[in-house]
Motif scaffolding. Sequence first.
Motif, PDB file in Angstrom:
ATOM      1  N   THR A 306       0.827  -1.207   0.000  1.00  0.00           N
ATOM      2  CA  THR A 306       0.000   0.000   0.000  1.00  0.00           C
ATOM      3  C   THR A 306       0.869   1.267   0.000  1.00  0.00           C
ATOM      4  O   THR A 306       0.523   2.256  -0.638  1.00  0.00           O
ATOM      5  N   SER A 307       1.994   1.213   0.693  1.00  0.00           N
ATOM      6  CA  SER A 307       2.902   2.363   0.710  1.00  0.00           C
ATOM      7  C   SER A 307       3.510   2.600  -0.673  1.00  0.00           C
ATOM      8  O   SER A 307       3.675   3.747  -1.120  1.00  0.00           O
ATOM      9  N   PHE A 308       3.828   1.516  -1.356  1.00  0.00           N
ATOM     10  CA  PHE A 308       4.361   1.619  -2.716  1.00  0.00           C
ATOM     11  C   PHE A 308       3.324   2.241  -3.651  1.00  0.00           C
ATOM     12  O   PHE A 308       3.629   3.155  -4.422  1.00  0.00           O
ATOM     13  N   HIS A 309       2.072   1.758  -3.575  1.00  0.00           N
ATOM     14  CA  HIS A 309       1.007   2.303  -4.421  1.00  0.00           C
ATOM     15  C   HIS A 309       0.815   3.791  -4.161  1.00  0.00           C
ATOM     16  O   HIS A 309       0.661   4.586  -5.104  1.00  0.00           O
ATOM     17  N   ARG A 310       0.819   4.176  -2.898  1.00  0.00           N
ATOM     18  CA  ARG A 310       0.595   5.566  -2.529  1.00  0.00           C
ATOM     19  C   ARG A 310       1.726   6.454  -3.055  1.00  0.00           C
ATOM     20  O   ARG A 310       1.483   7.536  -3.609  1.00  0.00           O
ATOM     21  N   SER A 311       2.963   6.005  -2.912  1.00  0.00           N
ATOM     22  CA  SER A 311       4.108   6.793  -3.387  1.00  0.00           C
ATOM     23  C   SER A 311       4.105   6.909  -4.907  1.00  0.00           C
ATOM     24  O   SER A 311       4.386   7.978  -5.463  1.00  0.00           O
ATOM     25  N   LEU A 312       3.789   5.810  -5.588  1.00  0.00           N
ATOM     26  CA  LEU A 312       3.779   5.835  -7.046  1.00  0.00           C
ATOM     27  C   LEU A 312       2.732   6.814  -7.566  1.00  0.00           C
ATOM     28  O   LEU A 312       2.968   7.555  -8.531  1.00  0.00           O
ATOM     29  N   ARG A 313       1.589   6.828  -6.925  1.00  0.00           N
ATOM     30  CA  ARG A 313       0.539   7.773  -7.305  1.00  0.00           C
ATOM     31  C   ARG A 313       1.018   9.215  -7.099  1.00  0.00           C
ATOM     32  O   ARG A 313       0.771  10.095  -7.918  1.00  0.00           O
ATOM     33  N   GLN A 314       1.745   9.431  -6.008  1.00  0.00           N
ATOM     34  CA  GLN A 314       2.261  10.771  -5.713  1.00  0.00           C
ATOM     35  C   GLN A 314       3.300  11.203  -6.741  1.00  0.00           C
ATOM     36  O   GLN A 314       3.319  12.357  -7.175  1.00  0.00           O
ATOM     37  N   TRP A 315       4.190  10.269  -7.151  1.00  0.00           N
ATOM     38  CA  TRP A 315       5.252  10.600  -8.090  1.00  0.00           C
ATOM     39  C   TRP A 315       4.727  10.807  -9.506  1.00  0.00           C
ATOM     40  O   TRP A 315       5.166  11.710 -10.212  1.00  0.00           O
ATOM     41  N   THR A 316       3.841   9.923  -9.950  1.00  0.00           N
ATOM     42  CA  THR A 316       3.492   9.846 -11.367  1.00  0.00           C
ATOM     43  C   THR A 316       2.024  10.122 -11.667  1.00  0.00           C
ATOM     44  O   THR A 316       1.674  10.320 -12.836  1.00  0.00           O
ATOM     45  N   GLY A 317       1.173  10.086 -10.650  1.00  0.00           N
ATOM     46  CA  GLY A 317      -0.259  10.207 -10.882  1.00  0.00           C
ATOM     47  C   GLY A 317      -0.863   8.938 -11.442  1.00  0.00           C
ATOM     48  O   GLY A 317      -2.021   8.917 -11.866  1.00  0.00           O
ATOM     49  N   GLU A 318      -0.086   7.837 -11.454  1.00  0.00           N
ATOM     50  CA  GLU A 318      -0.522   6.569 -12.025  1.00  0.00           C
ATOM     51  C   GLU A 318      -0.514   5.459 -10.982  1.00  0.00           C
ATOM     52  O   GLU A 318       0.173   5.559  -9.953  1.00  0.00           O
ATOM     53  N   THR A 319      -1.253   4.401 -11.272  1.00  0.00           N
ATOM     54  CA  THR A 319      -1.174   3.168 -10.498  1.00  0.00           C
ATOM     55  C   THR A 319      -0.129   2.265 -11.144  1.00  0.00           C
ATOM     56  O   THR A 319       0.263   2.486 -12.302  1.00  0.00           O
ATOM     57  N   PRO A 320       0.350   1.239 -10.443  1.00  0.00           N
ATOM     58  CA  PRO A 320       1.272   0.302 -11.092  1.00  0.00           C
ATOM     59  C   PRO A 320       0.696  -0.299 -12.374  1.00  0.00           C
ATOM     60  O   PRO A 320       1.399  -0.425 -13.384  1.00  0.00           O
ATOM     61  N   ARG A 321      -0.574  -0.656 -12.355  1.00  0.00           N
ATOM     62  CA  ARG A 321      -1.203  -1.217 -13.554  1.00  0.00           C
ATOM     63  C   ARG A 321      -1.212  -0.201 -14.691  1.00  0.00           C
ATOM     64  O   ARG A 321      -0.969  -0.540 -15.855  1.00  0.00           O
ATOM     65  N   GLY A 322      -1.472   1.056 -14.351  1.00  0.00           N
ATOM     66  CA  GLY A 322      -1.501   2.092 -15.372  1.00  0.00           C
ATOM     67  C   GLY A 322      -0.155   2.303 -16.036  1.00  0.00           C
ATOM     68  O   GLY A 322      -0.072   2.479 -17.253  1.00  0.00           O
ATOM     69  N   LEU A 323       0.926   2.265 -15.246  1.00  0.00           N
ATOM     70  CA  LEU A 323       2.265   2.430 -15.813  1.00  0.00           C
ATOM     71  C   LEU A 323       2.687   1.217 -16.640  1.00  0.00           C
ATOM     72  O   LEU A 323       3.416   1.342 -17.617  1.00  0.00           O
ATOM     73  N   ARG A 324       2.224   0.039 -16.232  1.00  0.00           N
ATOM     74  CA  ARG A 324       2.643  -1.176 -16.916  1.00  0.00           C
ATOM     75  C   ARG A 324       1.840  -1.420 -18.185  1.00  0.00           C
ATOM     76  O   ARG A 324       2.343  -2.022 -19.139  1.00  0.00           O
ATOM     77  N   SER A 325       0.606  -0.994 -18.245  1.00  0.00           N
ATOM     78  CA  SER A 325      -0.253  -1.266 -19.407  1.00  0.00           C
ATOM     79  C   SER A 325       0.328  -0.592 -20.641  1.00  0.00           C
ATOM     80  O   SER A 325       0.858   0.513 -20.609  1.00  0.00           O
ATOM     81  N   GLY A 326       0.239  -1.289 -21.745  1.00  0.00           N
ATOM     82  CA  GLY A 326       0.733  -0.743 -23.001  1.00  0.00           C
ATOM     83  C   GLY A 326       2.206  -0.978 -23.247  1.00  0.00           C
ATOM     84  O   GLY A 326       2.721  -0.605 -24.296  1.00  0.00           O
ATOM     85  N   THR A 327       2.900  -1.621 -22.303  1.00  0.00           N
ATOM     86  CA  THR A 327       4.337  -1.863 -22.475  1.00  0.00           C
ATOM     87  C   THR A 327       4.626  -3.254 -23.008  1.00  0.00           C
ATOM     88  O   THR A 327       5.767  -3.587 -23.305  1.00  0.00           O
ATOM     89  N   GLY A 328       3.610  -4.101 -23.079  1.00  0.00           N
ATOM     90  CA  GLY A 328       3.824  -5.483 -23.509  1.00  0.00           C
ATOM     91  C   GLY A 328       4.204  -6.404 -22.372  1.00  0.00           C
ATOM     92  O   GLY A 328       4.396  -7.588 -22.559  1.00  0.00           O
ATOM     93  N   VAL A 329       4.316  -5.847 -21.159  1.00  0.00           N
ATOM     94  CA  VAL A 329       4.639  -6.657 -19.985  1.00  0.00           C
ATOM     95  C   VAL A 329       3.336  -7.103 -19.336  1.00  0.00           C
ATOM     96  O   VAL A 329       2.425  -6.290 -19.154  1.00  0.00           O
TER      97      VAL A 329
END
Length: 331
Positions: A306-329
């Motif tokens: 949960t801390s990772f999700h919260r920090s990622l949202r703060q840094w990028t405005g995205e969720t992990p799924r949002g950053l990963r989607s569209g990359t082929g991973v």
Amino acid sequence: MPTYSLAPGWQRVLSALDLDPVQVLRRADLPADLFEGPRKRIGAEDFFALWEAADALHRGPDLAVAAASGVSADHFDIPVLAGLAARDLAQAAERINTYKRLMYPVTLDVRGDAGLRIALRPRGPFTPPAVLERFELLFWVAFARLATGARVGPVRVTVPEPPEDQGAVIEFLDGVPLTKGHRAEVVFSPYDVHRPFVTTSHAAVWQFLEPELDRRLYALEASTTWTERTQAVLLACLPAGRRSLAEVAAELGTSPRTLQRRLGSERTSFQEVLAQTRERMARAYLQRSALSYAEIAFLIGYEELTSFHRSLRQWTGETPRGLRSGTGVPV
């Protein structure tokens, strides 16, 4: 963060492999003018992305084999020129390893026991793509053949991820298959290590270039900021669970108070550098690996997802799924 200068022959090499440089850059999500004008510097992730993009667009059986087969004295950058001016493969490996760090995010672990072992050692936590690891090892075979004028073959070539179809590799290595191991490594016999080079005519050029390269190495080390040094240490320490100011300061050979003062003079702080490094690592792991979110959180120093999700949202405005989607991973 450490950056690396692209060798001037990138466009020529891509074209020789029937690859459109513009398409490769677009696939890697890099600027279309990267190969134009003054030589630009890029981070390790972008360097690896170039290789991944070229591999994805290559139509032949194995990009690593095709690239290694094109090795010639006309296409070398300065570190390899230093190797060609050596007396044998042992001296060449040491020279190339010394100057490679001027322009490459992968260095070498060179050992002279029972012949010569050359293993890849990434400069940071990001693993080179499998195609780049294969090329790096096959390059050494091609280089040894060019420098000695003999059909040198390795004793063994080990990679973490051998390709399913090794036909092209086995043909290039004269019947030697790739074996699976924990790190990328090529091994040469004692006899081949000390074969005299026939390219010693490069020695006169090397005597002219060596003082300038040594000056550039000294300038590179002297110009590194404390922010860059702290980032480099964090890249190695975070996956090992070390992320405190005291631990990082100890790695840098200074005190926590002094490190904070030096970072402050560069208008940043340890916490800001830590956050920037975590964000960079998170983006790279999400976009270039199939690691789970929990594994990524652990590797960048978070005990709770949960801390990772919260920090990622703060840094990028995205969720992990949002950053990963569209990359082929896979998500």
